[in-house]
Structures are given as C-alpha cells and as structure tokens.
Design an enzyme around this catalytic site. Structure first.
Site, PDB file in Angstrom:
ATOM      1  N   ASP A   1      -2.229  -8.419  11.657  1.00 52.42           N
ATOM      2  CA  ASP A   1      -3.603  -8.774  11.324  1.00 52.42           C
ATOM      3  C   ASP A   1      -4.170  -9.921  12.154  1.00 52.42           C
ATOM      4  O   ASP A   1      -5.381 -10.135  12.182  1.00 52.42           O
ATOM      5  CB  ASP A   1      -3.697  -9.120   9.831  1.00 52.42           C
ATOM      6  CG  ASP A   1      -3.348  -7.920   8.972  1.00 52.42           C
ATOM      7  OD1 ASP A   1      -3.895  -6.843   9.249  1.00 52.42           O
ATOM      8  OD2 ASP A   1      -2.536  -8.051   8.060  1.00 52.42           O
TER       9      ASP A   1
ATOM     10  N   HIS B   1      -2.278  -8.774   2.028  1.00 53.64           N
ATOM     11  CA  HIS B   1      -1.917  -7.510   2.704  1.00 53.64           C
ATOM     12  C   HIS B   1      -3.023  -7.203   3.728  1.00 53.64           C
ATOM     13  O   HIS B   1      -3.330  -8.026   4.586  1.00 53.64           O
ATOM     14  CB  HIS B   1      -1.738  -6.441   1.613  1.00 53.64           C
ATOM     15  CG  HIS B   1      -1.050  -5.191   2.045  1.00 53.64           C
ATOM     16  ND1 HIS B   1      -0.349  -5.063   3.206  1.00 53.64           N
ATOM     17  CD2 HIS B   1      -0.953  -3.969   1.434  1.00 53.64           C
ATOM     18  CE1 HIS B   1       0.148  -3.835   3.301  1.00 53.64           C
ATOM     19  NE2 HIS B   1      -0.220  -3.155   2.234  1.00 53.64           N
TER      20      HIS B   1
ATOM     21  N   SER C   1       0.830  -1.219   0.000  1.00 51.31           N
ATOM     22  CA  SER C   1       0.000   0.000   0.000  1.00 51.31           C
ATOM     23  C   SER C   1       0.857   1.259   0.000  1.00 51.31           C
ATOM     24  O   SER C   1       0.567   2.229  -0.721  1.00 51.31           O
ATOM     25  CB  SER C   1      -0.956   0.005   1.194  1.00 51.31           C
ATOM     26  OG  SER C   1      -0.277  -0.241   2.406  1.00 51.31           O
TER      27      SER C   1
ATOM     28  N   HIS D   1       5.493 -12.813   7.343  1.00 54.24           N
ATOM     29  CA  HIS D   1       5.719 -11.433   6.916  1.00 54.24           C
ATOM     30  C   HIS D   1       6.867 -11.394   5.922  1.00 54.24           C
ATOM     31  O   HIS D   1       7.794 -12.200   5.997  1.00 54.24           O
ATOM     32  CB  HIS D   1       6.048 -10.528   8.115  1.00 54.24           C
ATOM     33  CG  HIS D   1       5.804  -9.086   7.819  1.00 54.24           C
ATOM     34  ND1 HIS D   1       6.763  -8.282   7.261  1.00 54.24           N
ATOM     35  CD2 HIS D   1       4.697  -8.322   7.961  1.00 54.24           C
ATOM     36  CE1 HIS D   1       6.256  -7.078   7.092  1.00 54.24           C
ATOM     37  NE2 HIS D   1       4.992  -7.070   7.505  1.00 54.24           N
TER      38      HIS D   1
HETATM   39  N1  HAX Z   1       0.749 -19.704   5.959  1.00 54.89           N
HETATM   40  C1  HAX Z   1       1.154 -20.634   5.056  1.00 54.89           C
HETATM   41  N2  HAX Z   1       2.207 -20.470   4.237  1.00 54.89           N
HETATM   42  C2  HAX Z   1       2.908 -19.345   4.355  1.00 54.89           C
HETATM   43  C3  HAX Z   1       2.567 -18.352   5.298  1.00 54.89           C
HETATM   44  C4  HAX Z   1       1.434 -18.564   6.113  1.00 54.89           C
HETATM   45  N3  HAX Z   1       1.005 -17.641   6.978  1.00 54.89           N
HETATM   46  N4  HAX Z   1       3.454 -17.332   5.182  1.00 54.89           N
HETATM   47  C5  HAX Z   1       4.302 -17.684   4.195  1.00 54.89           C
HETATM   48  N5  HAX Z   1       3.967 -18.894   3.694  1.00 54.89           N
HETATM   49  C6  HAX Z   1       4.563 -19.598   2.543  1.00 54.89           C
HETATM   50  C7  HAX Z   1       4.405 -18.712   1.322  1.00 54.89           C
HETATM   51  O1  HAX Z   1       3.105 -18.844   0.746  1.00 54.89           O
HETATM   52  C8  HAX Z   1       5.497 -19.249   0.429  1.00 54.89           C
HETATM   53  O2  HAX Z   1       5.053 -20.453  -0.136  1.00 54.89           O
HETATM   54  P1  HAX Z   1       5.441 -20.883  -1.642  1.00 54.89           P
HETATM   55  O3  HAX Z   1       6.917 -21.048  -1.609  1.00 54.89           O
HETATM   56  O4  HAX Z   1       4.677 -22.150  -1.840  1.00 54.89           O
HETATM   57  O5  HAX Z   1       5.010 -19.758  -2.533  1.00 54.89           O
HETATM   58  C9  HAX Z   1       6.604 -19.573   1.434  1.00 54.89           C
HETATM   59  O6  HAX Z   1       5.952 -19.706   2.708  1.00 54.89           O
HETATM   60  C10 HAX Z   1       7.656 -18.487   1.545  1.00 54.89           C
HETATM   61  O7  HAX Z   1       7.026 -17.252   1.822  1.00 54.89           O
HETATM   62  P2  HAX Z   1       7.770 -16.124   2.666  1.00 54.89           P
HETATM   63  O8  HAX Z   1       8.994 -15.729   1.918  1.00 54.89           O
HETATM   64  O9  HAX Z   1       7.934 -16.544   4.083  1.00 54.89           O
HETATM   65  O10 HAX Z   1       6.698 -14.954   2.681  1.00 54.89           O
HETATM   66  P3  HAX Z   1       6.450 -13.847   1.576  1.00 54.89           P
HETATM   67  O11 HAX Z   1       7.397 -12.745   1.796  1.00 54.89           O
HETATM   68  O12 HAX Z   1       6.413 -14.442   0.207  1.00 54.89           O
HETATM   69  O13 HAX Z   1       4.956 -13.411   1.925  1.00 54.89           O
HETATM   70  C11 HAX Z   1       3.160 -12.900   3.373  1.00 54.89           C
HETATM   71  C12 HAX Z   1       4.651 -12.702   3.089  1.00 54.89           C
HETATM   72  C13 HAX Z   1       2.740 -11.953   4.487  1.00 54.89           C
HETATM   73  C14 HAX Z   1       2.376 -12.546   2.109  1.00 54.89           C
HETATM   74  C15 HAX Z   1       2.905 -14.373   3.767  1.00 54.89           C
HETATM   75  O14 HAX Z   1       3.577 -14.645   4.976  1.00 54.89           O
HETATM   76  C16 HAX Z   1       1.434 -14.720   3.899  1.00 54.89           C
HETATM   77  O15 HAX Z   1       0.805 -15.067   2.894  1.00 54.89           O
HETATM   78  N6  HAX Z   1       0.841 -14.615   5.148  1.00 54.89           N
HETATM   79  C17 HAX Z   1      -0.564 -14.843   5.355  1.00 54.89           C
HETATM   80  C18 HAX Z   1      -1.353 -13.609   4.920  1.00 54.89           C
HETATM   81  C19 HAX Z   1      -1.128 -12.448   5.868  1.00 54.89           C
HETATM   82  O16 HAX Z   1      -1.198 -12.591   7.076  1.00 54.89           O
HETATM   83  N7  HAX Z   1      -0.890 -11.256   5.290  1.00 54.89           N
HETATM   84  C20 HAX Z   1      -0.726 -10.020   6.073  1.00 54.89           C
HETATM   85  C21 HAX Z   1       0.731  -9.619   6.254  1.00 54.89           C
HETATM   86  C22 HAX Z   1       0.893  -8.353   7.044  1.00 54.89           C
HETATM   87  C23 HAX Z   1       0.423  -7.218   6.228  1.00 54.89           C
HETATM   88  O17 HAX Z   1       0.967  -6.816   5.225  1.00 54.89           O
HETATM   89  N8  HAX Z   1      -0.662  -6.683   6.605  1.00 54.89           N
HETATM   90  O18 HAX Z   1      -1.212  -5.744   5.835  1.00 54.89           O
END
Ligand code: HAX
Length: 434
Positions: A372, A270, A240, A317
């Site tokens: 969140d 997000h 954002s 994250h």
């Molecule tokens: N549950 C399951 N799998 C997860 C996970 C979770 N909470 N967090 C990360 N992973 C997985 C990813 O999907 C990724 O899988 P693939 O290799 O199969 O694609 C792997 O672990 C590596 O990811 P990462 O490098 O640890 O995390 P990213 O930087 O790619 O993504 C995210 C960060 C926040 C998007 C991710 O942790 C996620 O999807 N979390 C759940 C959604 C969430 O809570 N989002 C809010 C984040 C805070 C925010 O921005 N708020 O606005």
C-alpha cells in the site's frame, strides 16, 4: 464447457484424493501448536488454512502457483505492445496452476466480455445511495444487489450436490469478475465525474477496458493490469481472503462471500491503508505549504505520527519480514514512468527514513513497506486523486484471488469453518496462575 472450466474440472478431480487421503489416514498428525500470544493476538501464524493458489514466505514474499511476481509477469501472455499480462490469463493461471496459451487466454477474454454487462437494477441502487457513501460501501452493495442472480444459490435450492457444487461457484465467480471493473469505473465516474459515464469497449481486455471506462489513456491500461494482478492473492489468512473463505464455508454463494471479504478490505489496517498513505502525505505537504521536505523534516513528521499514537500507513506486515515484492514491482514502474513525480519522491524518501525509525521505536516486527505504500502514488499520477477510491481498485484485484479460492473450496468440499474459543479464566488455568 470452456477450456478453462474443463481443465479446472480435471484439476479438481485429480486433487480430491490427496485431500481425502490426508484427512482419512493422517487426520491426527499435528501441524502445529497454539501459544497464548496467538490465541489472544489475532491468531498470527497459526497454521489452520489450506490453499494451493498462493503462498506467502515471510522473507521472499508472495508466490502465485509457485511463481514469484516477476516470474508470473514474465510467463503470462500479454496484449500486443503491452508490458503487463492479460488479467484474464492470470485468472486461468490462478485457477488451474497452468500458464495459458494466448488462444486459451483470449477464450477467457471473450467469456468475460459475454458476462460483463451491469444489470440496470445495480445502477438504480447505486444512484439511490447517499451521496456521501464511501466508494467501498457502494462497491460492496453493488455486489450484494446481484446476489439474486447467483447460480450457486439456485443450484442449492434445486438440490445440492457436493461433487458438482464448484461448477456454479465458478460460474458466479466468473460472472462477478467480468462485471467488477465496469462497476468500479461506474462508481468512480458517478461519484467523482458528475455521472459522465463512458461505455465499455468490447474490443478491449479487462485492464484495457477498465482504463477506457475510467477515461484514462495508456499506459494506464498497463497500470490496471499490474494493479489487479499484484493485489489479487496473498494466501488465505489475510482479513479479506479469510473473511471470503469463512462466509463461503457456510455454503453462502460468491456474492455474499465476496461482499463480506471486501468489507474486511475496507479497514485501515488492511486495504484502506493505500488511501491512508496518500492522506498522510497530503497532510505533510499541507503543513509544508509547498516547500520540499528534507529527510530531517520527514523524520519529524514520522515521529510526530508515532508519538500521536498512530501507525505509519504502508509500513509493517502481519507475515512479511522484508520489503514487499508488490511494493518493489510498483516502485520499478514508478522509476520507469514517473521518476520525477513529486509524490513518488516523497514516498521514496519515506522508504529511506521510516524503517530505521520503526526499528528505533522497537514495536513493529516488520519495519519495511508493504504493497500500500506505493500504489496510491501511481493512481495519483494518472489523475485519480480521489484517494478514497483506491481500495475499490484493490478490491477488483483481490476478487481474483478470493474467488479462485472459494471455487477450489467447493471443489475440495472444505467444511464449515468453526474454531474454538476459550474464556480468560480457562487461559489463566492453562498458564497455571489460577
Ligand atoms: N507504524 C507504527 N506502528 C506499527 C506499524 C507501523 N506501520 N506496524 C506495526 N506497528 C506496531 C503495531 O501497532 C503494534 O503495536 P502495539 O504493540 O502497540 O499494538 C506493534 O508494532 C507490533 O505489531 P506487528 O506484530 O509488527 O504487526 P501486526 O501483525 O500486529 O499488524 C499491520 C500488521 C499491517 C496491521 C501493521 O504493521 C500496521 O498497522 N501497518 C500500518 C497499516 C498498513 O500499512 N496496513 C496495510 C498492510 C498490508 C495489507 O494488508 N494491505 O491490505
């Protein structure tokens, strides 16, 4: 000129030579390198943005203007008898880096009040939108509708000057911030309370007024103050903030830029994650049909979700590698105000079971909860059970950070953002496999 604007002017003018010196004398100094993983993998951690408003340390979490969350909450002036500071004082702090006095804070409170009325045309547009529009669509649209009143856009049309462009950006940002809580509350009551609106009380501060317009008693005013401050800024690279900055870099005004940033916030990875946490928990409770889940049952639900190819919302994250201090702050609030709440207990149980499971699964780089995971519980407890509204409140908070940032972007005349892309062929050649 207000005290805040005058101080901001001094700060921007004092800062400009630092940026100019770095550009002119050190322009070729390397800041970092880009790997194949970063180029393909969403630009994680590439050092290519500059902001002095907040900094996110992977282990410590966010610092606003050099202060941790507890330090920030401690330092800023609070309304009498309240536990959390004026959001208006926090805006002053983010913009200038200086903790305002109570008098300076109250000047901002008054300035916001003078700008807080929502134009009738915004209400007309909101009422004309399809009834099943997501609250984030309504929120983003309301902001776009007001673009016609942008002072920056007018300034640009009438003869743009790079040195003073920040002033109209600041004016637009303040106009917007002053109106956002009322717009958010209007959307909530239009969509979920049959259109029974509560008029603003001009004696109240931003947090107090939001609670009043939502129709929720104390301590929800403190929840609003806490919520808006905690969600405000998380340095520049999150989707954002980055989107808002990118759009502003085209010399778009604050209305176009913020609306775009909020559209990014509306993604499930997000800001929408806060509604997803509650939706996921509701699913768990439905399956249990009123029974209290044991840790074993909760573990099974977590594994089922992961095995179904979904993420556990509220955990993980892109930058953080420890429990998010924004989560901790909200957890402390829950322990004080709603320790016996059923959903809080479930969320707390998730805190106990999810990290180990994510570690065992071996994918997520950060198994700990983010902001969140906890925020929906508090809203639910105070009666906001319509969880698709949660991201709108996140958006009101996020606006404080991104609007402070784009005001400074203009102050320091940051240029049009334009990274370079490569083809897969080119990457294969760089890798030496072609
Ligand atoms: N549950 C399951 N799998 C997860 C996970 C979770 N909470 N967090 C990360 N992973 C997985 C990813 O999907 C990724 O899988 P693939 O290799 O199969 O694609 C792997 O672990 C590596 O990811 P990462 O490098 O640890 O995390 P990213 O930087 O790619 O993504 C995210 C960060 C926040 C998007 C991710 O942790 C996620 O999807 N979390 C759940 C959604 C969430 O809570 N989002 C809010 C984040 C805070 C925010 O921005 N708020 O606005």
């Amino acid at each position: 000129m207000s005290t805040l604007k005058n101080l901001l002017k001094q700060k921007i003018e004092a800062h400009r030579p630092r940026t100019t010196k770095l550009l002119k004398e050190y322009g070729d100094v390397k800041v970092g390198e880009v790997t194949m993983t970063q180029a393909i993998g969403g630009m994680r951690s590439i050092k290519s943005l500059v902001t002095d408003i907040s900094y996110l340390d992977p282990n410590e979490g966010i610092r606003f203007r050099g202060k941790t969350i507890p330090e920030t909450l401690e330092a800023l002036p609070k309304p009498e008898g309240k536990d959390y500071p004026y959001v208006e004082g926090f805006w002053f702090f983010l913009l200038t880096g200086e903790v305002p006095t109570l008098k300076q804070t109250l000047e901002v409170v008054d300035d916001f009040k003078s700008r807080s009325d929502i134009p009738q045309y915004v209400i007309d547009v909101l009422k004309a939108m399809p009834k099943d529009s997501h609250p984030m669509v309504l929120f983003s649209t309301a902001i776009m509708t007001m673009q016609k009143d942008s002072k920056f856009a007018k300034f640009y049309e009438e003869g743009y000057n790079k040195m003073t462009a920040w002033e109209t950006m600041y004016e637009d940002s303040t106009d917007l911030l002053a109106k956002l809580p009322a717009i958010a509350a209007y959307i909530y009551r239009m969509k979920f309370k049959g259109g029974d609106q509560i008029a603003a009380d001009k004696d109240l501060d931003m947090g107090g007024n939001f609670a009043h317009m939502m129709g929720i008693d104390a301590p929800y005013d403190d929840v609003a103050r806490m919520y808006f401050i905690l969600h405000s800024d998380h340095e520049s690279g999150n989707a954002s903030a980055h989107t808002t900055h990118l759009v502003a870099s085209t010399l778009s005004d604050a209305y176009y830029s913020l609306s775009a940033g909020l559209n990014a916030l509306a993604g499930p990875l997000h800001g929408l994650a806060n509604q997803e946490v509650l939706r996921w928990l509701q699913g768990v409770m439905d399956k249990l049909d009123g029974q209290e889940p044991t840790e074993e049952m909760m573990k099974k639900f977590v594994w089922d979700t992961l095995n179904g190819g979904q993420v556990i919302p509220g955990f993980g994250h892109a930058v953080l590698r420890k429990t998010d201090p924004r989560y901790q702050q909200q957890r402390e609030f829950c322990e004080k105000h709603l320790p016996e709440d059923k959903i809080f207990k479930y969320v707390d149980m998730l805190y106990r079971v999810v990290p180990d499971i994510l570690v065992e699964q071996g994918k997520a780089k950060n198994p700990w909860p983010n902001v969140d995971a906890q925020s929906g519980v508090i809203q639910w407890f105070y009666g906001i059970k319509e969880y698709d509204f949660y991201t709108v409140m996140f958006g009101v908070g996020r606006a404080i950070g991104v609007l402070a940032n784009i005001t400074w972007d203009r102050g320091l005349a940051y240029p049009l953002e334009r990274p370079k892309s490569l083809t897969t062929d080119m990457l294969e050649k760089i890798a030496g496999i072609k």
